[in-house]
Write a protein that holds these residues in place. Structure first.
Motif, PDB file in Angstrom:
ATOM      1  N   GLY A 177       0.788  -1.229   0.000  1.00 47.95           N
ATOM      2  CA  GLY A 177       0.000   0.000   0.000  1.00 47.95           C
ATOM      3  C   GLY A 177       0.818   1.275   0.000  1.00 47.95           C
ATOM      4  N   TRP A 178       2.139   1.152  -0.186  1.00 46.74           N
ATOM      5  CA  TRP A 178       3.029   2.322  -0.242  1.00 46.74           C
ATOM      6  C   TRP A 178       3.214   2.694  -1.708  1.00 46.74           C
ATOM      7  N   VAL A 179       2.963   3.923  -2.089  1.00 42.81           N
ATOM      8  CA  VAL A 179       3.048   4.283  -3.506  1.00 42.81           C
ATOM      9  C   VAL A 179       4.026   5.432  -3.801  1.00 42.81           C
ATOM     10  N   LEU A 180       4.532   6.088  -2.755  1.00 42.64           N
ATOM     11  CA  LEU A 180       5.396   7.243  -3.029  1.00 42.64           C
ATOM     12  C   LEU A 180       6.743   6.848  -3.640  1.00 42.64           C
ATOM     13  N   ASN A 181       7.074   5.544  -3.586  1.00 44.99           N
ATOM     14  CA  ASN A 181       8.301   5.096  -4.259  1.00 44.99           C
ATOM     15  C   ASN A 181       8.200   5.347  -5.766  1.00 44.99           C
ATOM     16  N   ARG A 182       6.969   5.315  -6.303  1.00 39.12           N
ATOM     17  CA  ARG A 182       6.790   5.542  -7.748  1.00 39.12           C
ATOM     18  C   ARG A 182       7.062   7.005  -8.098  1.00 39.12           C
ATOM     19  N   VAL A 183       6.709   7.880  -7.191  1.00 42.03           N
ATOM     20  CA  VAL A 183       6.960   9.314  -7.410  1.00 42.03           C
ATOM     21  C   VAL A 183       8.464   9.569  -7.269  1.00 42.03           C
ATOM     22  N   ALA A 184       9.054   8.947  -6.238  1.00 42.74           N
ATOM     23  CA  ALA A 184      10.483   9.155  -5.953  1.00 42.74           C
ATOM     24  C   ALA A 184      11.371   8.689  -7.107  1.00 42.74           C
ATOM     25  N   LEU A 185      10.979   7.584  -7.724  1.00 44.41           N
ATOM     26  CA  LEU A 185      11.781   7.017  -8.807  1.00 44.41           C
ATOM     27  C   LEU A 185      11.894   7.984  -9.993  1.00 44.41           C
ATOM     28  N   ARG A 186      10.898   8.836 -10.168  1.00 43.09           N
ATOM     29  CA  ARG A 186      10.915   9.788 -11.291  1.00 43.09           C
ATOM     30  C   ARG A 186      11.537  11.129 -10.894  1.00 43.09           C
ATOM     31  N   PHE A 187      12.131  11.155  -9.708  1.00 42.29           N
ATOM     32  CA  PHE A 187      12.655  12.405  -9.165  1.00 42.29           C
ATOM     33  C   PHE A 187      14.109  12.606  -9.609  1.00 42.29           C
ATOM     34  N   VAL A 188      14.338  13.497 -10.500  1.00 45.67           N
ATOM     35  CA  VAL A 188      15.657  13.922 -11.006  1.00 45.67           C
ATOM     36  C   VAL A 188      16.626  12.741 -11.168  1.00 45.67           C
ATOM     37  N   ASN A 189      17.489  12.523 -10.198  1.00 46.28           N
ATOM     38  CA  ASN A 189      18.476  11.447 -10.300  1.00 46.28           C
ATOM     39  C   ASN A 189      18.959  11.072  -8.902  1.00 46.28           C
ATOM     40  N   GLN A 190      19.825  10.059  -8.822  1.00 44.79           N
ATOM     41  CA  GLN A 190      20.214   9.532  -7.517  1.00 44.79           C
ATOM     42  C   GLN A 190      20.897  10.575  -6.640  1.00 44.79           C
ATOM     43  N   GLN A 191      21.760  11.402  -7.226  1.00 44.28           N
ATOM     44  CA  GLN A 191      22.460  12.409  -6.427  1.00 44.28           C
ATOM     45  C   GLN A 191      21.486  13.390  -5.776  1.00 44.28           C
ATOM     46  N   VAL A 192      20.442  13.730  -6.481  1.00 42.38           N
ATOM     47  CA  VAL A 192      19.459  14.677  -5.937  1.00 42.38           C
ATOM     48  C   VAL A 192      18.487  13.951  -5.003  1.00 42.38           C
ATOM     49  N   ARG A 193      18.125  12.722  -5.340  1.00 46.27           N
ATOM     50  CA  ARG A 193      17.261  11.941  -4.432  1.00 46.27           C
ATOM     51  C   ARG A 193      17.941  11.731  -3.082  1.00 46.27           C
ATOM     52  N   ASN A 194      19.281  11.662  -3.079  1.00 41.46           N
ATOM     53  CA  ASN A 194      20.017  11.418  -1.842  1.00 41.46           C
ATOM     54  C   ASN A 194      19.986  12.601  -0.885  1.00 41.46           C
ATOM     55  N   ILE A 195      19.680  13.776  -1.391  1.00 41.10           N
ATOM     56  CA  ILE A 195      19.724  14.950  -0.501  1.00 41.10           C
ATOM     57  C   ILE A 195      18.388  15.680  -0.401  1.00 41.10           C
ATOM     58  N   SER A 196      17.614  15.697  -1.459  1.00 42.97           N
ATOM     59  CA  SER A 196      16.317  16.390  -1.413  1.00 42.97           C
ATOM     60  C   SER A 196      15.379  15.672  -0.450  1.00 42.97           C
ATOM     61  N   THR A 197      14.574  16.447   0.227  1.00 41.49           N
ATOM     62  CA  THR A 197      13.646  15.865   1.204  1.00 41.49           C
ATOM     63  C   THR A 197      12.204  16.062   0.759  1.00 41.49           C
ATOM     64  N   ILE A 198      11.330  15.221   1.259  1.00 40.45           N
ATOM     65  CA  ILE A 198       9.914  15.376   0.924  1.00 40.45           C
ATOM     66  C   ILE A 198       9.382  16.677   1.525  1.00 40.45           C
ATOM     67  N   GLY A 199       9.881  17.027   2.697  1.00 37.17           N
ATOM     68  CA  GLY A 199       9.410  18.262   3.341  1.00 37.17           C
ATOM     69  C   GLY A 199       9.717  19.494   2.509  1.00 37.17           C
ATOM     70  N   GLY A 200      10.923  19.530   1.969  1.00 40.45           N
ATOM     71  CA  GLY A 200      11.308  20.671   1.130  1.00 40.45           C
ATOM     72  C   GLY A 200      10.447  20.744  -0.110  1.00 40.45           C
ATOM     73  N   ASN A 201      10.156  19.599  -0.686  1.00 40.25           N
ATOM     74  CA  ASN A 201       9.350  19.551  -1.907  1.00 40.25           C
ATOM     75  C   ASN A 201       7.919  20.002  -1.662  1.00 40.25           C
ATOM     76  N   VAL A 202       7.435  19.738  -0.451  1.00 38.74           N
ATOM     77  CA  VAL A 202       6.050  20.083  -0.116  1.00 38.74           C
ATOM     78  C   VAL A 202       5.940  21.534   0.371  1.00 38.74           C
ATOM     79  N   ALA A 203       6.944  21.955   1.134  1.00 41.84           N
ATOM     80  CA  ALA A 203       6.858  23.297   1.725  1.00 41.84           C
ATOM     81  C   ALA A 203       7.199  24.400   0.734  1.00 41.84           C
ATOM     82  N   LYS A 204       8.103  24.098  -0.205  1.00 42.64           N
ATOM     83  CA  LYS A 204       8.512  25.121  -1.167  1.00 42.64           C
ATOM     84  C   LYS A 204       7.981  24.718  -2.538  1.00 42.64           C
ATOM     85  N   VAL A 205       6.731  24.966  -2.750  1.00 42.60           N
ATOM     86  CA  VAL A 205       6.101  24.488  -3.982  1.00 42.60           C
ATOM     87  C   VAL A 205       6.476  25.357  -5.184  1.00 42.60           C
TER      88      VAL A 205
END
Lengths: 161, 282
Positions: free
Chosen positions: B82-110
């Motif tokens: 029942g976890w689906v945010l992995n599908r969103v994360a996989l399309r997120f830029v690239n590994q270097q950015v996935r390693n540092i970007s946070t969900i909070g930053g993505n949500v708070a700074k739209v």
């Protein structure tokens, strides 16, 4: 007037102190201190040429402010290998003919190192996801994947890690 | 953005106090990657909150509780039914950015290209924000419009995001179109459906990137509710309902192509969600 501030972090295993401008990127800080294996590329986190390892994770040093490294551990390409002996990832890239102009190679090696440190035997799909942030305009990637699969296979067969 | 000074917060209470003391010039960063794309040159005093104990994902009573400083890479690697945010994360830029970007930053700074707000708009759930007090708000209230979103995050720190676990009969679809794999989104779409007795009992569709702020497509949703949960529902979608939105073409697209891409992506995400909800392929 911008405040210059001191920060410290472990760089290639050695504790170092730097004076930084708060706006300085980690990439710029490393290069002005002689760590020029960290390459300038796109400056927007897309190409991977500036990849370093921060606390065990590959990051784009162009998208990290220098101050964010405070208290962290940073590994650059200069921190790999042991004197004239190459790291196994570097050797695999040479063996497979996966280096042409070489500009992307330091970033590629560091992304691979972070991946193998976390998972010594990644499969092909994992390799492609974990290294999707390193662009290479020369090789067409096949030889790079081949080198990574070779390292993975070597680990599976009990090779050095 | 011009950074005048920076400080590190290690406790939530300390971060709130720094936020209050610093006033208008305060700027919170966690991963900090989006900061490089902020156009304003006004000097800001950065409060680095990436060392706050707000990392990780926990599942309890059918709800996933996600710490705001959880990286996108952690979202991608997390595994649970029942976890689906992995599908969103996989399309997120690239590994270097996935390693540092946070969900909070993505949500708070739209920014218009942000990924997670589009997905969260259809998944619903709550945000826990702490300012002068801690309060839980529904994602639908915070993302009602850009004014509500800015007001919610003003002088507050996002601690947790809670989303429901998807169960049998539910499905989620997500699509992000980029010109290059690392590029900013040209169109982002997400859909959630719940199927009961072969009919679409609930449906939520959200669209981003072509709009300045992620929006729910309520008219389209209404046209799908109660329909048979099969391909005919997707084929019968009335895209004229999109006429009222002023879609912004990105990456050199023509308005016609942009509109076409939006229709295709919405159909794709609804199809994917229906396929998952019905346990088959459409």
């Amino acid at each position: 007037m911008m405040k210059m501030k001191k920060i410290s972090f472990t760089l290639n295993g050695v504790e170092k102190e730097f004076e930084i401008d708060p706006n300085e990127r980690l990439l710029a800080l490393l290069r002005r201190n002689g760590y020029k294996g960290t390459k300038y590329g796109c400056l927007e986190g897309a190409c991977g040429a500036c990849t370093v390892i921060m606390d065990g994770k590959a990051v784009a040093s162009c998208l990290v402010f220098a101050f964010q490294a405070q208290g962290r551990s940073i590994v650059t390409i200069e921190g790999l290998g042991d004197g004239p002996e190459l790291h196994e990832i570097q050797q695999a890239l040479i063996d497979e003919g996966a280096v042409q102009c070489g500009y992307c190679t330091p970033g590629m090696v560091l992304s691979a190192k972070a991946m193998f440190d976390e998972n010594p035997t990644p499969d092909e799909e994992t390799i492609k996801v974990q290294m999707d942030g390193n662009l290479c305009r020369c090789t067409g990637y096949e030889k790079i994947w081949s080198a990574m699969k070779k390292v993975s296979a070597s680990h599976r067969n009990g090779g050095k890690r | 953005m011009k950074i005048h000074d920076f400080v590190f917060a290690t406790k939530i209470s300390e971060a709130c106090e720094l936020l209050r003391k610093t006033g208008e010039s305060a700027y919170l960063i966690a991963g900090g990657t989006s900061t490089f794309f902020v156009k304003s040159r006004a000097p800001r005093n950065v409060i680095d909150i990436n060392r706050l104990p707000l990392k990780g994902i926990a599942k309890k009573d059918g709800v996933f509780k996600i710490g705001a400083c959880t990286t996108v890479n952690e979202l991608m690697k997390y595994k649970a039914a029942g976890w689906v945010l992995n599908r969103v994360a996989l399309r997120f830029v690239n590994q270097q950015v996935r390693n540092i970007s946070t969900i909070g930053g993505n949500v708070a700074k739209v920014f218009y290209w942000c990924d997670f707000p589009v997905a969260l708009r259809v998944l619903e759930g709550t945000l826990t924000l702490t300012g002068s007090a801690t309060h839980r708000v529904k994602i639908s209230e915070v993302f009602h419009n850009i004014t509500a979103q800015k007001a919610a995050f003003k002088n507050a720190i996002l601690e947790y995001i809670e989303i429901p676990q998807l169960t049998k009969g539910m499905g989620f679809g997500y699509a992000k179109e980029t010109r290059t794999s690392e590029g900013f989104s040209s169109v982002t779409a997400a859909a959630f459906v719940q199927v009961e007795h072969g009919l679409i009992a609930d449906v939520r569709i959200a669209l981003g990137a072509v709009l300045p702020f992620p929006l729910r497509m309520f008219d389209l949703e209404a046209s799908l509710k109660g329909k048979k949960a099969d391909r005919s529902a997707v084929e019968g979608m009335n895209f004229q309902k999109l006429d009222k939105y002023n879609l912004t073409p990105r990456e050199g697209m023509t308005p016609e192509y942009c509109r076409h891409l939006v229709e295709v992506k919405i159909a794709d995400v609804v199809s994917a969600a229906l396929a998952e909800a019905t346990g088959g392929s459409l």
